[in-house]
Write an enzyme that holds these catalytic residues in place. Sequence first.
Site, short mmCIF file in Angstrom:
data_model
loop_
_atom_site.label_atom_id
_atom_site.label_comp_id
_atom_site.label_asym_id
_atom_site.label_seq_id
_atom_site.Cartn_x
_atom_site.Cartn_y
_atom_site.Cartn_z
CB CYS A 1 -16.40 2.24 6.30
SG CYS A 1 -17.99 1.44 6.00
CG ASP B 1 -2.15 0.89 1.03
OD1 ASP B 1 -2.40 1.33 -0.10
OD2 ASP B 1 -2.85 1.15 2.02
C1 B12 Z 1 -7.06 4.65 -3.23
C2 B12 Z 1 -7.37 3.51 -2.29
C3 B12 Z 1 -8.52 3.63 -1.52
C4 B12 Z 1 -9.49 4.81 -1.63
C5 B12 Z 1 -10.31 4.77 -2.91
C6 B12 Z 1 -10.83 3.42 -3.32
C7 B12 Z 1 -11.65 3.55 -4.59
N1 B12 Z 1 -12.30 2.49 -4.98
O1 B12 Z 1 -11.66 4.55 -5.25
C8 B12 Z 1 -10.35 4.68 -0.33
C9 B12 Z 1 -9.82 5.65 0.72
C10 B12 Z 1 -11.84 4.90 -0.47
C11 B12 Z 1 -10.03 3.25 0.09
C12 B12 Z 1 -10.81 2.56 1.00
C13 B12 Z 1 -10.55 1.29 1.45
N2 B12 Z 1 -9.44 0.58 1.24
CO1 B12 Z 1 -8.09 1.12 -0.03
N3 B12 Z 1 -6.75 1.44 -1.28
C14 B12 Z 1 -6.52 2.39 -2.19
C15 B12 Z 1 -5.22 2.11 -2.96
C16 B12 Z 1 -4.11 2.99 -2.37
C17 B12 Z 1 -5.29 2.34 -4.47
C18 B12 Z 1 -6.51 1.73 -5.14
C19 B12 Z 1 -6.68 2.39 -6.48
O2 B12 Z 1 -7.11 3.51 -6.58
N4 B12 Z 1 -6.27 1.74 -7.51
C20 B12 Z 1 -6.33 2.30 -8.83
C21 B12 Z 1 -7.77 2.21 -9.36
C22 B12 Z 1 -7.78 2.52 -10.84
O3 B12 Z 1 -8.18 0.89 -9.14
P1 B12 Z 1 -9.52 0.51 -8.40
O4 B12 Z 1 -10.05 1.66 -7.64
O5 B12 Z 1 -9.30 -0.76 -7.68
O6 B12 Z 1 -10.41 0.30 -9.64
C23 B12 Z 1 -10.52 -0.94 -10.32
C24 B12 Z 1 -11.97 -1.25 -10.55
O7 B12 Z 1 -12.80 -0.64 -9.59
C25 B12 Z 1 -12.22 -0.79 -11.91
N5 B12 Z 1 -12.72 0.59 -12.06
C26 B12 Z 1 -12.44 1.67 -11.31
N6 B12 Z 1 -13.07 2.72 -11.78
C27 B12 Z 1 -13.77 2.31 -12.86
C28 B12 Z 1 -14.62 2.99 -13.71
C29 B12 Z 1 -15.23 2.31 -14.78
C30 B12 Z 1 -16.13 3.06 -15.69
C31 B12 Z 1 -14.98 0.91 -14.96
C32 B12 Z 1 -15.61 0.16 -16.06
C33 B12 Z 1 -14.12 0.24 -14.07
C34 B12 Z 1 -13.54 0.94 -13.05
O8 B12 Z 1 -10.97 -0.85 -12.60
C35 B12 Z 1 -9.91 -0.70 -11.70
C36 B12 Z 1 -8.80 -1.64 -12.06
O9 B12 Z 1 -9.12 -3.00 -11.78
C37 B12 Z 1 -4.99 0.58 -2.66
C38 B12 Z 1 -3.52 0.16 -2.61
C39 B12 Z 1 -2.93 -0.02 -3.97
N7 B12 Z 1 -1.80 0.60 -4.19
O10 B12 Z 1 -3.48 -0.71 -4.81
C40 B12 Z 1 -5.72 0.38 -1.32
C41 B12 Z 1 -6.45 -0.94 -1.00
C42 B12 Z 1 -7.27 -1.27 -2.24
N8 B12 Z 1 -7.33 -0.58 0.10
C43 B12 Z 1 -7.48 -1.52 0.93
C44 B12 Z 1 -8.37 -1.47 2.03
C45 B12 Z 1 -8.21 -2.52 3.12
C46 B12 Z 1 -9.38 -0.48 2.08
C47 B12 Z 1 -10.56 -0.41 3.09
C48 B12 Z 1 -11.19 -1.73 3.43
C49 B12 Z 1 -10.05 0.29 4.38
C50 B12 Z 1 -11.10 0.44 5.46
N9 B12 Z 1 -11.23 -0.50 6.37
O11 B12 Z 1 -11.79 1.41 5.47
C51 B12 Z 1 -11.52 0.54 2.32
C52 B12 Z 1 -12.50 -0.27 1.44
C53 B12 Z 1 -13.36 0.56 0.55
C54 B12 Z 1 -13.88 -0.28 -0.60
N10 B12 Z 1 -15.09 -0.79 -0.47
O12 B12 Z 1 -13.16 -0.47 -1.58
C55 B12 Z 1 -6.65 -2.73 0.61
C56 B12 Z 1 -7.57 -3.85 0.09
C57 B12 Z 1 -7.17 -5.23 0.57
C58 B12 Z 1 -7.99 -6.26 -0.13
N11 B12 Z 1 -8.29 -7.35 0.53
O13 B12 Z 1 -8.36 -6.09 -1.26
C59 B12 Z 1 -5.62 -2.16 -0.47
C60 B12 Z 1 -5.24 -3.13 -1.57
C61 B12 Z 1 -4.38 -1.74 0.32
C62 B12 Z 1 -3.47 -2.92 0.67
N12 B12 Z 1 -2.29 -3.00 0.14
O14 B12 Z 1 -3.81 -3.80 1.40
N13 B12 Z 1 -8.95 2.77 -0.50
S1 SF4 Z 2 -19.80 0.00 2.97
FE1 SF4 Z 2 -19.81 1.69 1.50
S2 SF4 Z 2 -18.98 3.36 2.66
FE2 SF4 Z 2 -18.36 1.51 3.74
S3 SF4 Z 2 -16.35 0.96 2.88
FE3 SF4 Z 2 -17.91 -0.13 1.72
S4 SF4 Z 2 -18.26 1.19 -0.04
FE4 SF4 Z 2 -17.26 2.47 1.50
#
Ligand code: B12
Ligand code: SF4
Length: 219
Positions: A142, A34
Amino acid sequence: MGKRLSQSHAKKLKALSNWLQSLGEGIETRYYVDTGPIQDKVWAQQAGIGWIAKNGNVITREYGSWVFLGEILTNLELTPDTPHTEHCGSCTKCIESCPTDAITQPFIVDANRCIAYHTIENRDEKLPENIAENMQGWVAGCDICQDVCPWNQRFATTTDVEEFQPYSGNIAPKLIELATITNEKWDKQFTASALRRIKPQMLQRNARANLEASRQPRE
Ligand code: B12
Ligand code: SF4
Ligand code: SF4
């Protein structure tokens, strides 16, 4: 998720990196947990660790989604594992359970609507209304969309790794105490913890939003 994960994860990756380097001349490694511009979830699925699920997290068969993901980049030639298949099926529990409708479509989490984002990353003095009203007790991240997941409820086993256990002093803190936490108390209570990303003012704000929401009559 925050950039500052507990040091125990990095320690394990470092030990594995050192071991890999000891296997031969010229072997290079670089590890992340991360901490770098790398798609942790995508590579976890490619490496056969688990699948990217509808709630946005990687689910493993052994521990559900209760895992942190890390990776080591290396120039060592390795035989790749088979990418993991997806096993959410027709389930939509996480989508239905998210109190802020942040999972806008399966696999897509809108960070602007996500309580995890706002409690950990948003540094504004006030939280947006739709978040503040729906926090359901969360002050640091969360886990609702993971708590409701059948893979976590039915199949996940608890870790036996001592360093991955929560600090005993951080379990179930009182909202009323967090709402007025001082810088000194915060500094003492959250030493070397991933929670340090959430500054005292943010913790106070998050706790107060919960307290205020619990006072509002629900329609
Ligand atoms: C930024 C980030 C967040 C942000 C934003 C997440 C978001 N979805 O936007 C926030 C702060 C919200 C967040 C929250 C959490 N996170 Co976080 N986060 C990250 C981080 C640093 C980068 C993820 C990222 O942005 N990747 C780049 C984008 C492009 O990928 P993506 O969001 O996964 O999107 C994929 C799909 O959703 C899809 N997609 C995305 N947008 C779109 C749009 C369209 C149109 C389409 C078709 C597809 C699509 O394509 C993408 C590629 O596969 C990673 C660590 C890492 N370096 O990977 C940890 C990570 C994902 N997080 C993690 C964790 C634990 C959490 C939380 C559980 C923490 C908590 N207890 O609150 C929550 C869970 C929220 C949730 N339900 O996902 C762990 C997940 C572990 C696991 N088992 O998977 C990671 C992997 C960190 C780690 N190394 O352990 N996180
Ligand atoms: S339940 Fe909703 S608000 Fe909570 S981590 Fe998941 S997506 Fe985010
Ligand atoms: S609750 Fe259901 S849809 Fe959501 S991640 Fe778990 S198995 Fe997949």
